[in-house]
Design a protein around this motif. Sequence first.
Motif, PDB file in Angstrom:
ATOM      1  N   PHE A 172       4.111  12.192 -10.114  1.00 24.20           N
ATOM      2  CA  PHE A 172       3.112  11.209 -10.533  1.00 24.20           C
ATOM      3  C   PHE A 172       3.502  10.477 -11.810  1.00 24.20           C
ATOM      4  N   ALA A 173       4.432  11.037 -12.568  1.00 24.53           N
ATOM      5  CA  ALA A 173       4.833  10.403 -13.825  1.00 24.53           C
ATOM      6  C   ALA A 173       5.420   9.017 -13.604  1.00 24.53           C
ATOM      7  N   SER A 174       5.965   8.770 -12.418  1.00 22.29           N
ATOM      8  CA  SER A 174       6.601   7.482 -12.143  1.00 22.29           C
ATOM      9  C   SER A 174       5.728   6.557 -11.295  1.00 22.29           C
ATOM     10  N   LEU A 175       4.486   6.945 -11.038  1.00 17.75           N
ATOM     11  CA  LEU A 175       3.613   6.138 -10.190  1.00 17.75           C
ATOM     12  C   LEU A 175       2.614   5.338 -11.023  1.00 17.75           C
ATOM     13  N   ASP A 176       2.390   4.090 -10.615  1.00 16.02           N
ATOM     14  CA  ASP A 176       1.356   3.291 -11.266  1.00 16.02           C
ATOM     15  C   ASP A 176       0.263   2.882 -10.288  1.00 16.02           C
ATOM     16  N   HIS A 177       0.390   3.283  -9.030  1.00 18.81           N
ATOM     17  CA  HIS A 177      -0.688   3.066  -8.063  1.00 18.81           C
ATOM     18  C   HIS A 177      -0.523   4.038  -6.901  1.00 18.81           C
ATOM     19  N   LEU A 178      -1.610   4.309  -6.226  1.00 16.31           N
ATOM     20  CA  LEU A 178      -1.608   5.148  -5.030  1.00 16.31           C
ATOM     21  C   LEU A 178      -2.882   4.855  -4.252  1.00 16.31           C
ATOM     22  N   ASP A 179      -2.736   4.578  -2.970  1.00 12.43           N
ATOM     23  CA  ASP A 179      -3.881   4.221  -2.135  1.00 12.43           C
ATOM     24  C   ASP A 179      -4.385   5.382  -1.286  1.00 12.43           C
ATOM     25  N   VAL A 180      -3.454   6.211  -0.820  1.00 15.64           N
ATOM     26  CA  VAL A 180      -3.820   7.306   0.082  1.00 15.64           C
ATOM     27  C   VAL A 180      -3.078   8.570  -0.334  1.00 15.64           C
ATOM     28  N   LEU A 181      -3.813   9.671  -0.389  1.00 15.75           N
ATOM     29  CA  LEU A 181      -3.214  10.984  -0.637  1.00 15.75           C
ATOM     30  C   LEU A 181      -3.577  11.898   0.527  1.00 15.75           C
ATOM     31  N   VAL A 182      -2.570  12.463   1.172  1.00 20.08           N
ATOM     32  CA  VAL A 182      -2.803  13.426   2.249  1.00 20.08           C
ATOM     33  C   VAL A 182      -2.244  14.775   1.807  1.00 20.08           C
ATOM     34  N   ASN A 183      -3.130  15.708   1.563  1.00 20.71           N
ATOM     35  CA  ASN A 183      -2.743  17.063   1.161  1.00 20.71           C
ATOM     36  C   ASN A 183      -2.532  17.907   2.419  1.00 20.71           C
ATOM     37  N   ASN A 184      -1.277  17.979   2.838  1.00 21.63           N
ATOM     38  CA  ASN A 184      -0.954  18.668   4.086  1.00 21.63           C
ATOM     39  C   ASN A 184      -0.189  19.973   3.863  1.00 21.63           C
ATOM     40  N   ALA A 185       0.475  20.124   2.729  1.00 21.45           N
ATOM     41  CA  ALA A 185       1.307  21.308   2.492  1.00 21.45           C
ATOM     42  C   ALA A 185       0.488  22.580   2.694  1.00 21.45           C
ATOM     43  N   GLY A 186       1.049  23.523   3.442  1.00 22.76           N
ATOM     44  CA  GLY A 186       0.332  24.764   3.684  1.00 22.76           C
ATOM     45  C   GLY A 186       1.235  25.827   4.276  1.00 22.76           C
ATOM     46  N   ILE A 187       0.897  27.078   4.024  1.00 25.55           N
ATOM     47  CA  ILE A 187       1.630  28.207   4.574  1.00 25.55           C
ATOM     48  C   ILE A 187       0.621  29.217   5.109  1.00 25.55           C
ATOM     49  N   SER A 188       1.103  30.121   5.951  1.00 30.78           N
ATOM     50  CA  SER A 188       0.206  31.120   6.544  1.00 30.78           C
ATOM     51  C   SER A 188       0.717  32.527   6.245  1.00 30.78           C
ATOM     52  N   TYR A 189      -0.152  33.480   6.461  1.00 32.47           N
ATOM     53  CA  TYR A 189       0.199  34.898   6.352  1.00 32.47           C
ATOM     54  C   TYR A 189      -0.600  35.618   7.419  1.00 32.47           C
ATOM     55  N   PRO A 223       0.840  -1.196   0.000  1.00 33.91           N
ATOM     56  CA  PRO A 223       0.000   0.000   0.000  1.00 33.91           C
ATOM     57  C   PRO A 223       0.875   1.245   0.000  1.00 33.91           C
ATOM     58  N   LEU A 224       0.462   2.241  -0.769  1.00 36.93           N
ATOM     59  CA  LEU A 224       1.295   3.426  -0.968  1.00 36.93           C
ATOM     60  C   LEU A 224       0.515   4.688  -0.608  1.00 36.93           C
ATOM     61  N   ALA A 225       1.158   5.563   0.151  1.00 37.68           N
ATOM     62  CA  ALA A 225       0.552   6.836   0.543  1.00 37.68           C
ATOM     63  C   ALA A 225       1.492   7.977   0.201  1.00 37.68           C
ATOM     64  N   MET A 226       0.917   9.095  -0.181  1.00 39.93           N
ATOM     65  CA  MET A 226       1.688  10.311  -0.421  1.00 39.93           C
ATOM     66  C   MET A 226       1.255  11.372   0.589  1.00 39.93           C
ATOM     67  N   VAL A 227       2.247  12.041   1.187  1.00 41.27           N
ATOM     68  CA  VAL A 227       1.979  13.129   2.129  1.00 41.27           C
ATOM     69  C   VAL A 227       2.761  14.346   1.670  1.00 41.27           C
ATOM     70  N   THR A 228       2.082  15.437   1.388  1.00 39.88           N
ATOM     71  CA  THR A 228       2.771  16.668   1.000  1.00 39.88           C
ATOM     72  C   THR A 228       3.110  17.479   2.245  1.00 39.88           C
ATOM     73  N   GLY A 229       4.194  18.234   2.159  1.00 38.61           N
ATOM     74  CA  GLY A 229       4.621  19.044   3.297  1.00 38.61           C
ATOM     75  C   GLY A 229       4.940  18.197   4.513  1.00 38.61           C
ATOM     76  N   ALA A 230       5.813  17.202   4.328  1.00 36.98           N
ATOM     77  CA  ALA A 230       5.966  16.154   5.346  1.00 36.98           C
ATOM     78  C   ALA A 230       7.270  16.208   6.134  1.00 36.98           C
ATOM     79  N   SER A 231       8.049  17.270   6.009  1.00 37.83           N
ATOM     80  CA  SER A 231       9.363  17.272   6.651  1.00 37.83           C
ATOM     81  C   SER A 231       9.301  17.532   8.151  1.00 37.83           C
ATOM     82  N   ARG A 232       8.208  18.116   8.622  1.00 34.70           N
ATOM     83  CA  ARG A 232       8.124  18.464  10.039  1.00 34.70           C
ATOM     84  C   ARG A 232       6.659  18.606  10.456  1.00 34.70           C
TER      85      ARG A 232
END
Length: 244
Positions: free
Chosen positions: A77-94, A8-17
Amino acid sequence: MNITKNAPLAMVTGASRGIGRAIAEALAGAGYDLILTCCHTLPELQEAAASLEEKYGITCTAVTADASDPSAIEKIFASLDHLDVLVNNAGISYIGLLTDMSVDEWQHIINTNLSSCFYTSRLAIPLMLQKHSGCIINISSVWGNVGASMEVAYSASKGGVNSFTKALAKELAPSNIQVNAISCGVIDTAMNHCFSPEEMDTLRKEIPADRLGQPEEVGQLVLQLIQAPTYLTGQILTLDGGWQ
């Protein structure tokens, strides 16, 4: 990318901290291979990825990608052939008056917090349709529900994330793909370190739980949403200690 075909494969954006890092930890603990993205902190993300691989025995790929740049997302995504979970976490504030905000600053907030959900989701959906299953989770904010003075752009972007979540859930429900959002209250992350200790103490006293939320709690809720019945979709779950 070194992606295991049958895991199973998941992608998490903004995941360094912060929240993204905690979500990655929760998913790794559940056996997911991971693709983790960041914009400016690749060494930190690579260190986190290596730690997760060693601790949980999963495959974890760290990638530099500006979530507000559709071409950067397309390269992943060009190198992916499957994905089970996507977590859109990347964000910034002002934080500041709307009248002091430039057009470029407004666009940067909207593109990073809201448009990024479109850039990733439109490419993730075809992969999920192949299995007739999948889970998209968007990390939102209580300010997307009620708005915040001095954070108009951030509030608008998160309000857009909430509407995006509800609409996309209706579109994908016939395909057995869940789309939900977590509306976070005050979580103890670097994003809130711009406030003084006195300001944070005043804020804490407004929260019925009498404390800030922890990134790990967001990670736990992400995992619970993935494991929830597929009939749970189109929901904005508020995680704020009873604050709003």
